[in-house]
Motif scaffolding. Sequence first.
Motif, mmCIF file in Angstrom:
data_model
loop_
_atom_site.group_PDB
_atom_site.id
_atom_site.type_symbol
_atom_site.label_atom_id
_atom_site.label_comp_id
_atom_site.label_asym_id
_atom_site.label_seq_id
_atom_site.Cartn_x
_atom_site.Cartn_y
_atom_site.Cartn_z
ATOM 1 N N LEU A 168 0.825 -1.192 0.000
ATOM 2 C CA LEU A 168 0.000 0.000 0.000
ATOM 3 C C LEU A 168 0.868 1.254 0.000
ATOM 4 O O LEU A 168 1.789 1.377 0.804
ATOM 5 C CB LEU A 168 -0.908 -0.005 1.234
ATOM 6 N N TYR A 169 0.583 2.167 -0.910
ATOM 7 C CA TYR A 169 1.289 3.444 -1.006
ATOM 8 C C TYR A 169 0.273 4.570 -0.837
ATOM 9 O O TYR A 169 -0.873 4.464 -1.289
ATOM 10 C CB TYR A 169 1.950 3.603 -2.383
ATOM 11 N N ILE A 170 0.714 5.648 -0.192
ATOM 12 C CA ILE A 170 -0.111 6.858 -0.098
ATOM 13 C C ILE A 170 0.676 7.987 -0.764
ATOM 14 O O ILE A 170 1.703 8.427 -0.251
ATOM 15 C CB ILE A 170 -0.452 7.208 1.361
ATOM 16 N N PHE A 171 0.208 8.426 -1.908
ATOM 17 C CA PHE A 171 0.894 9.438 -2.686
ATOM 18 C C PHE A 171 0.235 10.803 -2.516
ATOM 19 O O PHE A 171 -0.994 10.900 -2.422
ATOM 20 C CB PHE A 171 0.870 9.085 -4.185
ATOM 21 N N LYS A 172 1.075 11.827 -2.510
ATOM 22 C CA LYS A 172 0.595 13.193 -2.662
ATOM 23 C C LYS A 172 1.209 13.751 -3.927
ATOM 24 O O LYS A 172 2.432 13.710 -4.107
ATOM 25 C CB LYS A 172 0.976 14.076 -1.471
ATOM 26 N N ASP A 173 0.368 14.221 -4.830
ATOM 27 C CA ASP A 173 0.828 14.802 -6.087
ATOM 28 C C ASP A 173 0.635 16.309 -6.026
ATOM 29 O O ASP A 173 -0.468 16.803 -5.741
ATOM 30 C CB ASP A 173 0.043 14.234 -7.274
ATOM 31 N N ILE A 174 1.716 17.040 -6.305
ATOM 32 C CA ILE A 174 1.703 18.500 -6.222
ATOM 33 C C ILE A 174 1.886 19.070 -7.627
ATOM 34 O O ILE A 174 2.846 18.720 -8.324
ATOM 35 C CB ILE A 174 2.817 19.011 -5.299
ATOM 36 N N LEU A 185 -2.308 23.594 -6.168
ATOM 37 C CA LEU A 185 -3.157 22.420 -6.328
ATOM 38 C C LEU A 185 -2.399 21.155 -5.939
ATOM 39 O O LEU A 185 -1.223 20.985 -6.278
ATOM 40 C CB LEU A 185 -3.628 22.295 -7.777
ATOM 41 N N SER A 186 -3.071 20.271 -5.232
ATOM 42 C CA SER A 186 -2.477 18.986 -4.867
ATOM 43 C C SER A 186 -3.607 17.997 -4.592
ATOM 44 O O SER A 186 -4.757 18.375 -4.378
ATOM 45 C CB SER A 186 -1.569 19.107 -3.642
ATOM 46 N N ILE A 187 -3.240 16.721 -4.605
ATOM 47 C CA ILE A 187 -4.204 15.675 -4.272
ATOM 48 C C ILE A 187 -3.465 14.552 -3.570
ATOM 49 O O ILE A 187 -2.316 14.238 -3.907
ATOM 50 C CB ILE A 187 -4.919 15.143 -5.535
ATOM 51 N N THR A 188 -4.107 13.979 -2.553
ATOM 52 C CA THR A 188 -3.543 12.851 -1.820
ATOM 53 C C THR A 188 -4.463 11.651 -2.000
ATOM 54 O O THR A 188 -5.680 11.769 -1.849
ATOM 55 C CB THR A 188 -3.393 13.178 -0.323
ATOM 56 N N PHE A 189 -3.877 10.502 -2.331
ATOM 57 C CA PHE A 189 -4.679 9.304 -2.572
ATOM 58 C C PHE A 189 -3.844 8.072 -2.225
ATOM 59 O O PHE A 189 -2.616 8.133 -2.119
ATOM 60 C CB PHE A 189 -5.132 9.230 -4.034
ATOM 61 N N SER A 190 -4.529 6.961 -2.047
ATOM 62 C CA SER A 190 -3.834 5.709 -1.747
ATOM 63 C C SER A 190 -3.967 4.759 -2.922
ATOM 64 O O SER A 190 -4.934 4.809 -3.685
ATOM 65 C CB SER A 190 -4.412 5.068 -0.476
ATOM 66 N N GLY A 191 -2.971 3.905 -3.055
ATOM 67 C CA GLY A 191 -3.001 2.894 -4.103
ATOM 68 C C GLY A 191 -2.357 1.617 -3.612
ATOM 69 O O GLY A 191 -1.338 1.648 -2.913
ATOM 70 N N TYR A 192 -2.968 0.499 -3.964
ATOM 71 C CA TYR A 192 -2.401 -0.790 -3.586
ATOM 72 C C TYR A 192 -1.814 -1.450 -4.826
ATOM 73 O O TYR A 192 -2.518 -1.727 -5.793
ATOM 74 C CB TYR A 192 -3.451 -1.702 -2.958
#
Length: 228
Positions: A168-174, A185-192
């Motif tokens: 499991l990774y939790i990324f924040k994209d800026i 602008l940014s978004i935080t999301f999780s991905g497996y």
Amino acid sequence: KKKVRDKELTREAALRNNFRYTISHNIFDLHFLARKDIQQDNLQIKYNFTNLGCPLLIYKNPWVPSFKLQESNRFQEHFPAEFVPFETNGRHNHDCLLTARDANCISQPQNWTSSLAEQESPGPHTACTRRNYVSCKDNGPELKWPSVKYQVLGGRKNKITFPPYNGLYIFKDIVMDVFYSYCDLSITFSGYVYSTFPRNFAHFWASLAVLLILLFILTRYSLSYLSV
């Protein structure tokens, strides 16, 4: 405290019920410098379902996220701007696909290490933003290390690569594009990440493929011999 197996990540009830997971001590750096020989314990993470919801299932490798821009819940466009991702818990067992040379940089691109070093109070949320972004396509510092990884995504050419590892990774994209918006602008999301087989499985399938090819060649040779 409840710990559940990886297969339960797809079950919303398990994620809501105090879900926790462990990051191995050798694949994270809380200072975001990707150091690999740190003497530290494994990291225990409590999953924040309220903020993250269910994780994306990532089965492509390499992979790049795609985003839709909405206003008042109405679709506006597929997000076209460049952005920089980081894993919020300091995971570093992933990389970017392109190098500075591959990305056609004419100057040395920025990276996490140099950007954090320039800050008085280093922090990943402010190290790389549209406020301090300098494109490597413009004139700047001499391109001395063209083989370094290019850490800016966008345009779908550069992607994230993962090792043979499920997790499991939790990324924040800026967003880095200074012309796309006046806002930060940014978004935080999780991905497996799944279906990236461990190395022993990868070796097994590679050996099986070689064996099947040899059997095919021997079969054709035998048929040719019998027909003579």
